[in-house]
Design an enzyme around this catalytic site. Structure first.
Site, PDB file in Angstrom:
ATOM      1  N   LYS A   1       8.885  -0.798 -25.512  1.00 44.80           N
ATOM      2  CA  LYS A   1       9.328  -1.783 -26.506  1.00 44.80           C
ATOM      3  C   LYS A   1      10.657  -2.351 -26.051  1.00 44.80           C
ATOM      4  O   LYS A   1      11.445  -1.674 -25.390  1.00 44.80           O
ATOM      5  CB  LYS A   1       9.507  -1.126 -27.881  1.00 44.80           C
TER       6      LYS A   1
HETATM    7  P1  NAD Z   1       6.811 -11.745 -37.986  1.00 44.41           P
HETATM    8  O1  NAD Z   1       8.222 -11.964 -37.601  1.00 44.41           O
HETATM    9  O2  NAD Z   1       5.790 -12.751 -37.580  1.00 44.41           O
HETATM   10  O3  NAD Z   1       6.709 -11.571 -39.581  1.00 44.41           O
HETATM   11  C1  NAD Z   1       7.458 -10.597 -40.267  1.00 44.41           C
HETATM   12  C2  NAD Z   1       7.227 -10.805 -41.768  1.00 44.41           C
HETATM   13  O4  NAD Z   1       7.897  -9.752 -42.467  1.00 44.41           O
HETATM   14  C3  NAD Z   1       7.842 -12.102 -42.300  1.00 44.41           C
HETATM   15  O5  NAD Z   1       7.045 -12.594 -43.365  1.00 44.41           O
HETATM   16  C4  NAD Z   1       9.208 -11.646 -42.826  1.00 44.41           C
HETATM   17  O6  NAD Z   1       9.741 -12.502 -43.838  1.00 44.41           O
HETATM   18  C5  NAD Z   1       8.831 -10.300 -43.404  1.00 44.41           C
HETATM   19  N1  NAD Z   1       9.982  -9.386 -43.506  1.00 44.41           N
HETATM   20  C6  NAD Z   1      10.929  -9.141 -42.582  1.00 44.41           C
HETATM   21  N2  NAD Z   1      11.826  -8.251 -43.049  1.00 44.41           N
HETATM   22  C7  NAD Z   1      11.405  -7.919 -44.283  1.00 44.41           C
HETATM   23  C8  NAD Z   1      11.887  -7.046 -45.291  1.00 44.41           C
HETATM   24  N3  NAD Z   1      13.002  -6.322 -45.096  1.00 44.41           N
HETATM   25  N4  NAD Z   1      11.211  -6.960 -46.453  1.00 44.41           N
HETATM   26  C9  NAD Z   1      10.088  -7.679 -46.647  1.00 44.41           C
HETATM   27  N5  NAD Z   1       9.574  -8.526 -45.741  1.00 44.41           N
HETATM   28  C10 NAD Z   1      10.232  -8.632 -44.573  1.00 44.41           C
HETATM   29  O7  NAD Z   1       6.438 -10.302 -37.420  1.00 44.41           O
HETATM   30  P2  NAD Z   1       4.977  -9.732 -37.140  1.00 44.41           P
HETATM   31  O8  NAD Z   1       4.672  -9.955 -35.710  1.00 44.41           O
HETATM   32  O9  NAD Z   1       4.048 -10.180 -38.199  1.00 44.41           O
HETATM   33  O10 NAD Z   1       5.258  -8.166 -37.265  1.00 44.41           O
HETATM   34  C11 NAD Z   1       5.207  -7.479 -38.523  1.00 44.41           C
HETATM   35  C12 NAD Z   1       5.024  -6.005 -38.267  1.00 44.41           C
HETATM   36  O11 NAD Z   1       3.805  -5.790 -37.539  1.00 44.41           O
HETATM   37  C13 NAD Z   1       6.112  -5.345 -37.428  1.00 44.41           C
HETATM   38  O12 NAD Z   1       6.259  -4.009 -37.853  1.00 44.41           O
HETATM   39  C14 NAD Z   1       5.529  -5.366 -36.020  1.00 44.41           C
HETATM   40  O13 NAD Z   1       6.098  -4.382 -35.190  1.00 44.41           O
HETATM   41  C15 NAD Z   1       4.084  -5.075 -36.342  1.00 44.41           C
HETATM   42  N6  NAD Z   1       3.112  -5.473 -35.309  1.00 44.41           N
HETATM   43  C16 NAD Z   1       3.058  -6.749 -34.844  1.00 44.41           C
HETATM   44  C17 NAD Z   1       2.104  -7.093 -33.900  1.00 44.41           C
HETATM   45  C18 NAD Z   1       1.943  -8.497 -33.399  1.00 44.41           C
HETATM   46  O14 NAD Z   1       1.000  -8.752 -32.625  1.00 44.41           O
HETATM   47  N7  NAD Z   1       2.770  -9.428 -33.790  1.00 44.41           N
HETATM   48  C19 NAD Z   1       1.222  -6.119 -33.407  1.00 44.41           C
HETATM   49  C20 NAD Z   1       1.284  -4.826 -33.929  1.00 44.41           C
HETATM   50  C21 NAD Z   1       2.235  -4.519 -34.884  1.00 44.41           C
END
Ligand code: NAD
Length: 417
Positions: A105
């Site tokens: 990461k």
């Molecule tokens: P992103 O930046 O696209 O979206 C994040 C979302 O979470 C946004 O809507 C934001 O407003 C919200 N958010 C952020 N902080 C917050 C808080 N304190 N309280 C409530 N809402 C909050 O990110 P993403 O890629 O959708 O990732 C979200 C999660 O999924 C993370 O934990 C990431 O590690 C995990 N993840 C992402 C992927 C991927 O392919 N993008 C894959 C596996 C896991």
């Protein structure tokens, strides 16, 4: 109160799963330590001529089963223990779905919304140059995570290629399609969450139609999952972002909400339809069938867990549930589908992207989606069987499947020298 340390969560989970499997210590001891941790200082010339320095990291947790793989996060709160935990979760995620990758990461401590596009590009390019010795298609392959996207992956690919002197599309996944990105990658994690949600409902004998769902986070994971679950006939009654949440008992108009977010809106200002504004805490404790945390880690802690009313939790985010909360949820018979399985759709399609890049060929979207479904449902079956065999939680089932694969690879390879 003791500060939450997500890496301690990882260690506790590894120990618990190893104890259930009665694994010899030698098979998993090394997995308690990341292989490499790099910290970098990233100077960036801001638009006004000032120089600002940002801290960044790249952690490689394990390369036992293949090149390290894991996203890059831009967030003002990131620190090393979080990056270590995220890297370790990638090792277990790749192992549970049986991809030939290890875990890594990266992160930069920055609030990207405060940077102009040009500043963001300079930051990304300099960060890439600083972690260059670690990354590469056969060594460590970054991807998007919180606050990073296809444009940023494109800049990483270009920077790496410029410094190598030739185009290297396989250095990063989640790229724009025009430079070697894969069809279906941008929706893959949300699609995986939808497939896993449908599968767990099916296994537990619950109907899909009109199942009520609350999702925390409307980003790349939560936004796509919301759209696909609604398409399946589920009723997404609540959504939240960092500004707060919205609730509508009859089900939200997901197309409108997602469009509103894509246009840069925050849910606190959402009034396109009649909704009730709620807090993130209220969303997590709503009476719904399925709760999907898809924002940040450490959201379902002891206090929230005591008040969770959902029947099933599908972890879209990485590490949203603390170990203490997990125990409480188990005593309340709330089923938790763990992150390393539930959000693995992204890394599965990242694997397809990498395979397409190194073979210089492209798959159509249908092939991507069908192969994703095949791999994620096969992994679900393996986890389900292991869970039932050991009368464990699904998290323990998933970690046992992953640990067995990692332990086997370690035994075969042996310890160098
Ligand atoms: P992103 O930046 O696209 O979206 C994040 C979302 O979470 C946004 O809507 C934001 O407003 C919200 N958010 C952020 N902080 C917050 C808080 N304190 N309280 C409530 N809402 C909050 O990110 P993403 O890629 O959708 O990732 C979200 C999660 O999924 C993370 O934990 C990431 O590690 C995990 N993840 C992402 C992927 C991927 O392919 N993008 C894959 C596996 C896991």
């Amino acid at each position: 109160m003791k500060k939450y340390n997500p890496y301690n969560n990882v260690l506790e989970t590894i120990e618990a799963a190893a104890a259930m499997l009665k694994l010899p210590k030698n098979d998993y001891e090394a997995l308690k330590y990341p292989e490499r941790e790099l910290k970098v200082a990233i100077p960036v010339e801001m638009d006004n001529g000032d120089v600002k320095v940002f801290e960044g990291y790249r952690v490689q947790h394990s390369s036992t089963r293949g090149p390290c793989k894991g996203g890059i996060r831009f967030h003002p709160d990131v620190e090393i223990e979080e990056v270590k935990a995220l890297a370790a979760w990638m090792t277990f995620k790749c192992a549970v779905v049986n991809l030939p990758f290890g875990g890594a990461k990266g992160a930069v401590n920055v609030e990207p919304k405060k940077l102009s596009r040009a500043e963001l590009r300079r930051l990304t390019r300099r960060y890439t140059a600083m972690i260059l010795p670690l990354i590469g298609p056969e060594k460590d392959i970054p991807a998007p995570d919180i606050n990073t996207n296809a444009d940023i992956m494109g800049w990483i690919m270009d920077t790496y290629s410029m410094l190598k002197g030739y185009s290297v599309s396989g250095v990063v996944t989640g790229k724009p399609i025009g430079i070697g990105g894969s069809l279906g990658r941008s929706t893959a994690t949300g699609r995986g969450v939808m497939l896993i949600t449908s599968e767990i409902l099916h296994r537990l004998g619950f109907p899909v139609l009109d199942t009520t769902v609350a999702i925390q986070g409307v980003g790349k994971v939560g936004g796509v999952a919301a759209s696909l679950l609604a398409k399946k006939g589920m009723k997404v009654v609540a959504l939240s972002d960092v500004s707060g949440g919205i609730y509508k008992a009859e089900g939200l108009n997901i197309i409108k909400v997602v469009e509103f977010i894509k246009d840069g809106g925050h849910l606190i200002d959402y009034n396109i339809e009649k909704v009730q504004h709620i807090t993130n805490k209220e969303l997590l404790t709503l009476k719904v069938d399925v709760l999907i945390p898809a924002a940040m880690e450490n959201q379902i802690n002891k206090e929230i867990a005591n008040n969770v009313k959902a029947k099933i939790i599908v972890e879209g985010a990485n590490g949203p549930t603390t170990t203490e909360a997990d125990e409480i949820l188990a005593t309340k018979n709330i089923i938790v589908v763990p992150d390393i399985l539930a959000n693995s759709g992204g890394v599965i399609v990242s694997y397809f992207e990498w395979v397409q890049n190194i073979q210089s060929l492209t798959w159509d979207e249908d092939e991507v989606n069908k192969t994703l479904e095949k791999i994620i449902i096969r992994a679900f079956n393996e986890v389900w069987q292991k869970t039932n065999k050991h009368k464990a939680t699904l998290r323990m089932g998933a970690y046992m499947v992953a640990l067995e694969r990692l332990g086997e690879a370690k035994r075969i390879r042996g310890i160098f020298p």
